[in-house]
Scaffold this motif. Structure first.
Motif, PDB file in Angstrom:
ATOM      1  N   ILE A  41       0.840  -1.207   0.000  1.00 15.93           N
ATOM      2  CA  ILE A  41       0.000   0.000   0.000  1.00 15.93           C
ATOM      3  C   ILE A  41       0.869   1.249   0.000  1.00 15.93           C
ATOM      4  N   VAL A  42       1.932   1.213   0.793  1.00 12.97           N
ATOM      5  CA  VAL A  42       2.865   2.346   0.832  1.00 12.97           C
ATOM      6  C   VAL A  42       3.456   2.591  -0.553  1.00 12.97           C
ATOM      7  N   THR A  43       3.899   1.529  -1.204  1.00 12.65           N
ATOM      8  CA  THR A  43       4.503   1.654  -2.535  1.00 12.65           C
ATOM      9  C   THR A  43       3.496   2.200  -3.541  1.00 12.65           C
ATOM     10  N   LYS A  44       2.288   1.679  -3.505  1.00 15.23           N
ATOM     11  CA  LYS A  44       1.261   2.109  -4.458  1.00 15.23           C
ATOM     12  C   LYS A  44       0.868   3.558  -4.248  1.00 15.23           C
ATOM     13  N   SER A  45       0.829   3.989  -3.004  1.00 13.94           N
ATOM     14  CA  SER A  45       0.389   5.352  -2.696  1.00 13.94           C
ATOM     15  C   SER A  45       1.466   6.395  -2.935  1.00 13.94           C
ATOM     16  N   GLY A  46       2.737   5.959  -2.900  1.00 16.67           N
ATOM     17  CA  GLY A  46       3.816   6.918  -3.023  1.00 16.67           C
ATOM     18  C   GLY A  46       4.075   7.694  -1.749  1.00 16.67           C
ATOM     19  N   ARG A  47       3.442   7.266  -0.651  1.00 19.25           N
ATOM     20  CA  ARG A  47       3.655   7.926   0.631  1.00 19.25           C
ATOM     21  C   ARG A  47       4.692   7.153   1.453  1.00 19.25           C
ATOM     22  N   SER A  48       5.011   7.674   2.615  1.00 21.59           N
ATOM     23  CA  SER A  48       6.020   7.029   3.451  1.00 21.59           C
ATOM     24  C   SER A  48       5.395   5.967   4.346  1.00 21.59           C
ATOM     25  N   LYS A  49       6.243   5.085   4.851  1.00 21.37           N
ATOM     26  CA  LYS A  49       5.783   4.067   5.791  1.00 21.37           C
ATOM     27  C   LYS A  49       5.237   4.722   7.057  1.00 21.37           C
ATOM     28  N   GLY A  50       5.881   5.810   7.468  1.00 18.09           N
ATOM     29  CA  GLY A  50       5.404   6.518   8.650  1.00 18.09           C
ATOM     30  C   GLY A  50       4.008   7.085   8.457  1.00 18.09           C
ATOM     31  N   ALA A  51       3.710   7.516   7.223  1.00 16.20           N
ATOM     32  CA  ALA A  51       2.400   8.113   6.946  1.00 16.20           C
ATOM     33  C   ALA A  51       1.285   7.097   7.130  1.00 16.20           C
ATOM     34  N   ILE A  52       1.502   5.883   6.623  1.00 15.93           N
ATOM     35  CA  ILE A  52       0.420   4.904   6.723  1.00 15.93           C
ATOM     36  C   ILE A  52       0.200   4.474   8.169  1.00 15.93           C
ATOM     37  N   TYR A  53       1.287   4.332   8.929  1.00 18.20           N
ATOM     38  CA  TYR A  53       1.121   3.928  10.329  1.00 18.20           C
ATOM     39  C   TYR A  53       0.617   5.069  11.205  1.00 18.20           C
ATOM     40  N   PHE A  54       0.779   6.292  10.757  1.00 13.86           N
ATOM     41  CA  PHE A  54       0.184   7.421  11.482  1.00 13.86           C
ATOM     42  C   PHE A  54      -1.335   7.355  11.401  1.00 13.86           C
ATOM     43  N   HIS A  55      -1.855   6.976  10.218  1.00 20.99           N
ATOM     44  CA  HIS A  55      -3.308   6.943  10.020  1.00 20.99           C
ATOM     45  C   HIS A  55      -3.927   5.583  10.356  1.00 20.99           C
ATOM     46  N   PHE A  56      -3.171   4.526  10.146  1.00 15.72           N
ATOM     47  CA  PHE A  56      -3.724   3.182  10.318  1.00 15.72           C
ATOM     48  C   PHE A  56      -2.718   2.293  11.052  1.00 15.72           C
ATOM     49  N   PRO A  57      -3.076   1.774  12.218  1.00 11.64           N
ATOM     50  CA  PRO A  57      -2.116   0.979  12.990  1.00 11.64           C
ATOM     51  C   PRO A  57      -1.881  -0.426  12.444  1.00 11.64           C
ATOM     52  N   SER A  58      -2.751  -0.882  11.534  1.00 14.74           N
ATOM     53  CA  SER A  58      -2.621  -2.264  11.048  1.00 14.74           C
ATOM     54  C   SER A  58      -3.278  -2.406   9.684  1.00 14.74           C
ATOM     55  N   LYS A  59      -2.971  -3.520   9.026  1.00 13.44           N
ATOM     56  CA  LYS A  59      -3.613  -3.813   7.740  1.00 13.44           C
ATOM     57  C   LYS A  59      -5.114  -3.962   7.914  1.00 13.44           C
ATOM     58  N   GLN A  60      -5.539  -4.563   9.012  1.00 12.19           N
ATOM     59  CA  GLN A  60      -6.973  -4.724   9.251  1.00 12.19           C
ATOM     60  C   GLN A  60      -7.665  -3.372   9.329  1.00 12.19           C
ATOM     61  N   SER A  61      -7.051  -2.403   9.995  1.00 11.28           N
ATOM     62  CA  SER A  61      -7.669  -1.081  10.118  1.00 11.28           C
ATOM     63  C   SER A  61      -7.758  -0.384   8.764  1.00 11.28           C
ATOM     64  N   VAL A  62      -6.768  -0.602   7.887  1.00 13.70           N
ATOM     65  CA  VAL A  62      -6.833  -0.028   6.536  1.00 13.70           C
ATOM     66  C   VAL A  62      -8.000  -0.650   5.777  1.00 13.70           C
ATOM     67  N   PHE A  63      -8.098  -1.968   5.828  1.00 12.89           N
ATOM     68  CA  PHE A  63      -9.153  -2.667   5.105  1.00 12.89           C
ATOM     69  C   PHE A  63     -10.531  -2.237   5.601  1.00 12.89           C
ATOM     70  N   GLU A  64     -10.675  -2.102   6.907  1.00 11.86           N
ATOM     71  CA  GLU A  64     -11.943  -1.653   7.473  1.00 11.86           C
ATOM     72  C   GLU A  64     -12.294  -0.250   6.980  1.00 11.86           C
ATOM     73  N   ALA A  65     -11.300   0.628   6.923  1.00 10.54           N
ATOM     74  CA  ALA A  65     -11.541   1.993   6.459  1.00 10.54           C
ATOM     75  C   ALA A  65     -11.923   2.018   4.986  1.00 10.54           C
ATOM     76  N   VAL A  66     -11.280   1.180   4.168  1.00 17.33           N
ATOM     77  CA  VAL A  66     -11.634   1.086   2.749  1.00 17.33           C
ATOM     78  C   VAL A  66     -13.076   0.630   2.591  1.00 17.33           C
ATOM     79  N   LEU A  67     -13.459  -0.399   3.328  1.00 14.12           N
ATOM     80  CA  LEU A  67     -14.821  -0.924   3.223  1.00 14.12           C
ATOM     81  C   LEU A  67     -15.855   0.087   3.709  1.00 14.12           C
ATOM     82  N   ASP A  68     -15.538   0.798   4.785  1.00 13.45           N
ATOM     83  CA  ASP A  68     -16.459   1.832   5.282  1.00 13.45           C
ATOM     84  C   ASP A  68     -16.655   2.927   4.238  1.00 13.45           C
TER      85      ASP A  68
END
Length: 207
Positions: free
Chosen positions: A41-68
């Motif tokens: 996801i980090v690679t696809k977004s072009g953002r940093s690893k820190g950015a994704i963990y700032f917004h989402f603590p886990s892969k499950q939380s990202v998936f839940e946010a996408v589905l919501d």
């Protein structure tokens, strides 16, 4: 001055989060939940690893946010089509056809919302139920309106709406697993519509 600076930071944070969710939707739909890593996801977004963990603590939380986010967009689209429909029967039709047409034209949404969420595992069962309840309630409201307009007789609209949702859900899953051909969907949808409307007692000459 401080307020403007805060607004700018919040805007940047929202843009970053939106970019991460858009990238996550693409990756989850392409690779599936279990095969996706946060790094993908980090690679696809072009953002940093820190950015994704700032917004989402886990892969499950990202998936839940996408589905919501997908559920919210779909619900808003269905409600808009219902609001524009002039009669109780037209509103029922709008709810059905908008759900089906949206999934037909947005394959990523269809695969994530119908296939991947089921394969993701038991941790997502509460969210699956919440999404089902949202769309079951949406259908129930239209059935209640049809009762109030004397289009259908008094009935258990809660049970009927769950039957409708189950039928629509399985109809779309079967379509995806059959190869996602739009022609098949267009061929089979009228039969689904007739069956659902007749299940709540709408006369065949109105169908």
């Amino acid at each position: 001055m401080q307020s403007r600076a805060l607004d700018k930071r919040q805007d940047r944070a929202k843009r970053t989060r939106d970019q991460l969710l858009e990238a996550a939707e693409l990756v989850f739909a392409s690779k599936g939940y279990h095969e996706t890593a946060m790094h993908d996801i980090v690679t696809k977004s072009g953002r940093s690893k820190g950015a994704i963990y700032f917004h989402f603590p886990s892969k499950q939380s990202v998936f839940e946010a996408v589905l919501d986010a997908l559920a919210y967009k779909l619900e808003r689209k269905v409600n808009n089509s219902i609001d524009l429909a002039p009669t109780a029967l037209a509103k029922l039709d709008a709810a059905l056809t908008t759900l089906v047409d949206t999934f037909a034209t947005r394959h990523r949404m269809a695969r994530l919302g119908l296939i991947e969420i089921g394969a993701a595992g038991p941790n997502f069962q509460p969210q699956i139920q919440r999404v089902r309840n949202r769309f079951t309630l949406l259908i129930r409201k239209q059935l209640d309106y049809a009762v109030s307009e004397n289009l259908i007789n008094e009935m258990d609209t809660d049970l009927a709406s769950r039957i409708w949702f189950g039928a629509i859900n399985q109809f779309l899953i079967d379509w995806i697993q059959s190869g996602s051909r739009r022609e098949k969907l267009d061929t089979d949808l009228p039969a689904l519509r007739i069956s659902l409307l007749k299940s709540v007692g709408i006369d065949s000459h109105l169908v």
